[in-house]
Scaffold this motif. Structure first.
Motif, PDB file in Angstrom:
ATOM      1  N   UNK A  21     -10.274 -84.129  14.275  1.00 47.93           N
ATOM      2  CA  UNK A  21      -8.672 -83.946  13.938  1.00 47.93           C
ATOM      3  C   UNK A  21      -7.884 -84.139  15.356  1.00 47.93           C
ATOM      4  N   UNK A  22      -8.311 -84.496  16.312  1.00 53.26           N
ATOM      5  CA  UNK A  22      -7.664 -84.920  17.589  1.00 53.26           C
ATOM      6  C   UNK A  22      -7.760 -83.432  18.758  1.00 53.26           C
ATOM      7  N   UNK A  40      -2.377 -79.285   5.819  1.00 53.91           N
ATOM      8  CA  UNK A  40      -0.958 -79.073   6.161  1.00 53.91           C
ATOM      9  C   UNK A  40      -0.640 -78.665   7.434  1.00 53.91           C
ATOM     10  N   UNK A  41      -1.366 -78.433   8.514  1.00 53.95           N
ATOM     11  CA  UNK A  41      -1.157 -77.879   9.831  1.00 53.95           C
ATOM     12  C   UNK A  41      -2.017 -78.582  10.625  1.00 53.95           C
ATOM     13  N   UNK A  42      -2.680 -79.809  10.228  1.00 52.11           N
ATOM     14  CA  UNK A  42      -3.377 -80.561  11.334  1.00 52.11           C
ATOM     15  C   UNK A  42      -2.627 -80.910  12.397  1.00 52.11           C
ATOM     16  N   UNK A  44      -8.518 -75.910  22.816  1.00 49.56           N
ATOM     17  CA  UNK A  44      -8.933 -74.972  21.754  1.00 49.56           C
ATOM     18  C   UNK A  44     -10.197 -74.073  22.284  1.00 49.56           C
ATOM     19  N   UNK A  45      -9.956 -72.780  21.942  1.00 45.49           N
ATOM     20  CA  UNK A  45     -10.998 -71.883  22.279  1.00 45.49           C
ATOM     21  C   UNK A  45     -11.462 -71.527  20.898  1.00 45.49           C
ATOM     22  N   UNK A  92     -21.138 -76.363  16.739  1.00 46.79           N
ATOM     23  CA  UNK A  92     -20.995 -77.725  17.131  1.00 46.79           C
ATOM     24  C   UNK A  92     -20.434 -78.487  16.030  1.00 46.79           C
ATOM     25  N   UNK A  93     -20.799 -78.328  14.648  1.00 42.47           N
ATOM     26  CA  UNK A  93     -20.222 -78.765  13.331  1.00 42.47           C
ATOM     27  C   UNK A  93     -18.762 -78.459  13.394  1.00 42.47           C
ATOM     28  N   UNK A  94     -18.341 -77.196  13.878  1.00 43.16           N
ATOM     29  CA  UNK A  94     -16.886 -76.827  13.859  1.00 43.16           C
ATOM     30  C   UNK A  94     -16.234 -77.662  15.021  1.00 43.16           C
TER      31      UNK A  94
END
Ligand SMILES: [Zn+2]
Ligand SMILES: [Zn+2]
Length: 241
Positions: free
Chosen positions: A224-225, A191-193, A201-202, A215-217
């Motif tokens: 997600x861009x 809902x917040x993509x 992002x940090x 790495x997976x995260x």
């Protein structure tokens, strides 16, 4: 990852010091916060690290061989210290025994590491590495969230990156196998993509071992861009020998 070792002198020293909160728990200098400045300078010195995985590299080297061959999905990776004495004990106290007294000094240590402050200033959001709901219930708090919200309270968002499941212990697995294990372990809140798309992002974690989870995260955020991702970790384990 972290094993519960039998009590060692340092640990019993820490326990005893619960009554003497103003003594450095490493060198016993007094008066001090949980760890004094000279101990931070001695045990967490600024170190040249690989920009992809934060392993120590010779001065002037940007990336290690692994990251040159297999570029990780991170634009930068920063670590405050090596996962070695006295930090594992401090982190274990913070993480497994919920010793809140360590949250602020560890967050300060992380924030003071080279390039962390500018990364926090330049980013749009700070995301703690999430725990799966059952792990969060067990532990009662997310140690990465505690670090993130002390470093960047206004930018920290704990409900954007989700952990859908915990994964079995990763040690002993090859890199490819680890990544396979982690496939689908993270998700962006559907809902917040829009909060991720095009953003800097940090990503905050306490201990980085193989890097597979980070790495997976990061891959999930990238899909997600996310435009730019910096991992900021408190302690980095030494490479396997
Ligand atoms: Zn000290
Ligand atoms: Zn590397």
């Amino acid at each position: 990852m972290l094993s519960h070792r039998p009590l060692r002198p340092f640990t019993s020293l820490l326990a005893g010091l619960a009554r003497l909160p103003s003594q450095c728990e490493v060198c016993r200098a007094w008066p001090s916060q949980p760890v004094c400045d000279p101990c931070v300078a001695r045990f967490a010195p600024p170190t040249a690290r690989c920009g992809g995985c934060a392993l120590p590299v010779p001065e002037g080297v940007a990336r290690c061989g692994d990251c040159v061959l297999h570029p990780p999905p991170l634009d930068a990776c920063l670590a405050a210290c090596t996962y070695a004495w006295p930090w594992p004990d401090a982190i274990a106290r913070f993480k497994f025994r919920g010793d809140a007294g360590w949250a602020t000094p560890l967050a300060t240590l992380l924030r003071s590491a080279p390039w962390v402050e500018p990364a926090l200033e330049q980013c749009d959001i700070v995301l703690p590495m999430p725990l799966a709901p059952e792990r969060l219930r067990e532990r009662g708090f997310n140690q990465s969230l505690e670090l993130a919200r002390r470093m960047a309270p206004a930018k920290t968002d704990a409900r954007l990156l989700l952990r859908t499941r915990e994964t079995p212990a990763q040690s002993g697995l090859a890199r490819a196998e680890r990544l396979r294990n982690l496939r689908g372990a993270f998700a962006v809140e559907p809902l917040r993509a829009d909060k991720v798309r095009g953003k800097r992002i940090v990503l905050v974690d306490d201990v980085m071992t193989s890097g597979a989870s980070l790495f997976a995260a990061a891959e999930t955020l990238r899909l997600a861009g996310a435009e730019h991702i910096t991992a900021v970790v408190l302690a980095r384990t030494d490479p396997p020998r």
